[in-house]
Enzyme design. Sequence first.
Site, PDB file in Angstrom:
ATOM      1  N   CYS A 241       0.835  -1.202   0.000  1.00  0.00           N
ATOM      2  CA  CYS A 241       0.000   0.000   0.000  1.00  0.00           C
ATOM      3  C   CYS A 241       0.869   1.250   0.000  1.00  0.00           C
ATOM      4  CB  CYS A 241      -0.975  -0.054   1.177  1.00  0.00           C
ATOM      5  SG  CYS A 241      -2.361   1.077   0.999  1.00  0.00           S
TER       6      CYS A 241
ATOM      7  N   HIS B  94      -3.416  -5.656   1.135  1.00  0.00           N
ATOM      8  CA  HIS B  94      -2.726  -5.861   2.413  1.00  0.00           C
ATOM      9  C   HIS B  94      -2.662  -7.334   2.821  1.00  0.00           C
ATOM     10  CE1 HIS B  94      -2.433  -1.647   3.839  1.00  0.00           C
ATOM     11  NE2 HIS B  94      -3.478  -1.463   3.052  1.00  0.00           N
TER      12      HIS B  94
ATOM     13  N   GLU C  51      -0.900  -8.624   5.070  1.00  0.00           N
ATOM     14  CA  GLU C  51      -0.764  -8.726   6.532  1.00  0.00           C
ATOM     15  C   GLU C  51      -2.113  -8.658   7.237  1.00  0.00           C
ATOM     16  OE1 GLU C  51      -0.436  -6.030   4.887  1.00  0.00           O
ATOM     17  OE2 GLU C  51      -0.949  -4.252   6.071  1.00  0.00           O
TER      18      GLU C  51
END
Lengths: 229, 81
Positions: free
Chosen positions: A86, A194, A196
Site C-alpha cells: 500500500c 494488504h 498482513e
Amino acid sequence: MNFAVLVFPGSNCDIDCYKAVEQTVGQPVDYVWHTATDLSKYDCILIPGGFSYGDYLRSGAIARFAPVMAEVAKAAAAGKYVMGICNGFQVLTEAGLLPGALRRNMSLKFRCHSTILRVENNKTAFTNQYEVGEMIDIPIAHGEGNYYCDEVTLEQLKKNDQIIFRYSDNPNGSMEDIAGICNEQGNVLGLMPHPERAVNQLLGSEDGKKMFTSILNAWREQHDAASIG
Amino acid sequence: MFKATVYVTVKENVLDPQGVAVQGALHSMGFSEVSKVRIGKYMAFEIDTTDRVEAEERVRQMCEKLLANTVVEDYRFELEG
C-alpha cells in the site's frame, strides 16, 4: 531469517506487519525507525501501509527521502527481499525502486474492502507457495492505488513477467488490472492489497499467509536449508 | 531574493480523475463549453539568491526531485523579483 518493518511518521500498518511475520513464519522481526542508517542485519524489509508524512505533496514523496531509504536501495541492490504494501508500494515507486506511479482512484473514493486477486507469477520470492491462476482474497484500503506506467514500461513488465497480482474486479482503475508488480530482478515487490491483514480466518481470510511463508521458503532455498512445508 | 511559483498538473496523456469529475460537474451546471479540465497543485516559496539563472536551475532540480512526480505529472514555474 531477520525481518525489518520500517516505521515512518504516519505509518499505521506497521504493527499488523510485525504481527503477521510473528504469526505466519515466526522469525525474528524488528521495528526500524525511518532514521536508521544500517539495515545490513535484515534479510527482508517490509514497508508498511499508512500515510507516511501525512501523504503531503504526494503519497510516499517525502518518505522516499528518509535516511532509511538509502539503505533500502542498498538492500534491494544486494538482492535482499523488499516488500512494500500500500503506502509502501507508493514509497517504492517514488524512490524509483519500482517503475510507474500510483494515481488517485478512478472513483475518487477511498476503497476499503476485500478484493480477489489472481496470482500471475509464482516464480518469485513472494509467491512461490501459490499456484499460477490461484484466486486469493486480500483486502485493500487506499485512495491512491490506480497504477500507471508508460507503454514502454508496461511492455517490459509483461515481457519480464513482473506483473505479480491482478484484480479480478478492478477497484481503482489501474492499468491492466495491476494490483502488484516486482522489479526486474524479482526481489522487490510492491502491492496495494494488504496481505498482513489476511493471515487468519478471524480476519476474514488467511490467503495472505503464503506471501510470508514464500519469503521464508525463498530465503531458505537461497541458504540451502530445508524448505518449510 | 526571488519569489517562485510552481504549478504541477497531471500529464496530458494521463487520466486525471479529479479533472474528469469537475468537468462533469461543470457540464451538469450548464457550462457545456468546458473541456480538458486538469486539477493541479500551486506552490509558492522564496529563494535566497540574487542570481536568476541559479534560481531557475535550483527550482528545476526541486521540481524534478520532489515537487513533481515526472512519471505522471508536468510542472512549470515562474520567478519574480
